[in-house]
Design a protein around this motif. Structure first.
Motif, PDB file in Angstrom:
ATOM      1  N   GLU A   1      -7.241  -7.084   6.030  1.00 42.11           N
ATOM      2  CA  GLU A   1      -6.049  -7.602   5.543  1.00 42.11           C
ATOM      3  C   GLU A   1      -5.749  -7.541   4.214  1.00 42.11           C
ATOM      4  O   GLU A   1      -4.727  -7.475   3.302  1.00 42.11           O
ATOM      5  CB  GLU A   1      -5.811  -9.133   6.063  1.00 42.11           C
ATOM      6  CG  GLU A   1      -5.324  -9.040   7.348  1.00 42.11           C
ATOM      7  CD  GLU A   1      -5.154 -10.690   8.067  1.00 42.11           C
ATOM      8  OE1 GLU A   1      -4.918 -11.563   7.031  1.00 42.11           O
ATOM      9  OE2 GLU A   1      -5.270 -10.755   9.210  1.00 42.11           O
ATOM     10  N   ALA A   2      -6.982  -7.845   3.423  1.00 45.17           N
ATOM     11  CA  ALA A   2      -7.166  -7.727   1.919  1.00 45.17           C
ATOM     12  C   ALA A   2      -6.741  -6.323   1.376  1.00 45.17           C
ATOM     13  O   ALA A   2      -5.711  -6.210   0.398  1.00 45.17           O
ATOM     14  CB  ALA A   2      -8.654  -7.934   1.192  1.00 45.17           C
ATOM     15  N   ASP A   3      -7.139  -5.154   2.126  1.00 37.55           N
ATOM     16  CA  ASP A   3      -6.791  -3.964   1.798  1.00 37.55           C
ATOM     17  C   ASP A   3      -5.162  -3.606   1.765  1.00 37.55           C
ATOM     18  O   ASP A   3      -4.307  -3.114   1.052  1.00 37.55           O
ATOM     19  CB  ASP A   3      -7.418  -3.010   2.482  1.00 37.55           C
ATOM     20  CG  ASP A   3      -9.088  -2.729   2.123  1.00 37.55           C
ATOM     21  OD1 ASP A   3      -9.327  -3.311   0.925  1.00 37.55           O
ATOM     22  OD2 ASP A   3      -9.823  -2.425   2.805  1.00 37.55           O
ATOM     23  N   GLU A   4      -4.741  -4.231   2.908  1.00 33.45           N
ATOM     24  CA  GLU A   4      -3.370  -4.156   3.121  1.00 33.45           C
ATOM     25  C   GLU A   4      -2.448  -4.969   2.408  1.00 33.45           C
ATOM     26  O   GLU A   4      -1.301  -4.418   1.898  1.00 33.45           O
ATOM     27  CB  GLU A   4      -3.109  -4.483   4.673  1.00 33.45           C
ATOM     28  CG  GLU A   4      -3.579  -3.812   5.696  1.00 33.45           C
ATOM     29  CD  GLU A   4      -3.619  -4.180   7.201  1.00 33.45           C
ATOM     30  OE1 GLU A   4      -3.017  -5.603   7.353  1.00 33.45           O
ATOM     31  OE2 GLU A   4      -3.633  -3.622   8.030  1.00 33.45           O
ATOM     32  N   LEU A   5      -2.885  -6.057   1.891  1.00 33.66           N
ATOM     33  CA  LEU A   5      -2.146  -6.848   0.947  1.00 33.66           C
ATOM     34  C   LEU A   5      -2.209  -6.099  -0.508  1.00 33.66           C
ATOM     35  O   LEU A   5      -1.151  -6.021  -0.972  1.00 33.66           O
ATOM     36  CB  LEU A   5      -2.798  -8.153   0.894  1.00 33.66           C
ATOM     37  CG  LEU A   5      -2.163  -9.065  -0.452  1.00 33.66           C
ATOM     38  CD1 LEU A   5      -0.748  -9.662  -0.030  1.00 33.66           C
ATOM     39  CD2 LEU A   5      -2.937 -10.479  -0.234  1.00 33.66           C
ATOM     40  N   LEU A   6      -3.307  -5.776  -0.866  1.00 33.21           N
ATOM     41  CA  LEU A   6      -3.495  -5.054  -2.087  1.00 33.21           C
ATOM     42  C   LEU A   6      -2.367  -3.847  -2.150  1.00 33.21           C
ATOM     43  O   LEU A   6      -1.777  -3.544  -3.146  1.00 33.21           O
ATOM     44  CB  LEU A   6      -4.804  -4.583  -2.386  1.00 33.21           C
ATOM     45  CG  LEU A   6      -5.658  -5.855  -2.833  1.00 33.21           C
ATOM     46  CD1 LEU A   6      -7.113  -5.349  -3.159  1.00 33.21           C
ATOM     47  CD2 LEU A   6      -5.185  -6.707  -4.159  1.00 33.21           C
ATOM     48  N   ASP A   7      -2.301  -3.044  -1.286  1.00 39.58           N
ATOM     49  CA  ASP A   7      -1.489  -2.054  -0.849  1.00 39.58           C
ATOM     50  C   ASP A   7      -0.150  -2.362  -1.059  1.00 39.58           C
ATOM     51  O   ASP A   7       0.899  -1.736  -1.694  1.00 39.58           O
ATOM     52  CB  ASP A   7      -1.594  -1.090   0.311  1.00 39.58           C
ATOM     53  CG  ASP A   7      -3.103  -0.253   0.116  1.00 39.58           C
ATOM     54  OD1 ASP A   7      -3.387   0.149  -0.915  1.00 39.58           O
ATOM     55  OD2 ASP A   7      -3.620   0.214   1.309  1.00 39.58           O
TER      56      ASP A   7
END
Length: 166
Positions: A15-21
């Motif tokens: 989710e962190a990676d998705e949020l940053l993207d």
């Protein structure tokens, strides 16, 4: 069914990676410099929705331009700003946009420390050394401990992470 600490960490990292993207943070900060992942996000031992990043020195105007864009395009519910001037971080700045996404019982927070490259390099060297020692068993132990000390706010105590990793 409750997630195990290992499952929780995997879901948080994804989710962190998705949020940053989604928020395009690296692109927003490109004019300042590269974002350098740090903390539990870098070590992949996340226990709650918190991303720590370093950024080269930035002016308040540059940082608030990033925050303004985020607030206009995403559900930012709060922003903290600090001029740092004491302790190990001298002449840096800090912003913390809090973004109300996800289902963790608390919104995501992104700690962005705009500091000099020497500080970033020292921190990264320490985290690289810790990461090199991180066995699968040690990672599980860290995650289980962090899960056990989550407070009523759904987070570990302030500044506890580095002490746990050491």
């Amino acid at each position: 069914m409750a997630l195990t600490p290992l499952e929780r960490a995997a879901k948080l990292k994804l989710e962190a990676d998705e949020l940053l993207d989604t928020i395009r943070l690296a692109e927003l900060c490109r004019g300042i410099g590269p974002l350098t992942p740090t903390g539990s996000y870098y070590l992949d031992v996340m226990a709650y929705p918190d991303i720590d990043l370093h950024l080269p020195p930035a002016t308040p105007r540059q940082l608030f331009e990033v925050v303004t864009y985020l607030a206009e395009h995403h559900p930012v519910v709060r922003v903290n700003f600090l001029n740092l001037g004491a302790g190990p971080i001298k002449d840096g700045r800090y912003i913390k946009p809090v973004i109300d996404v996800g289902d963790w019982g608390r919104p995501w927070k992104i700690d962005i420390w705009a500091v000099d490259q020497e500080f970033i390099d020292r921190q990264r060297a320490e985290l690289d050394a810790l990461k090199a020692k991180m066995t699968p068993a040690l990672r599980v132990l860290i995650l289980e401990y962090k899960a056990a000390i989550l407070n009523e706010e759904g987070r570990t105590p302030m500044y506890s992470g580095i002490h746990i990793y050491r």
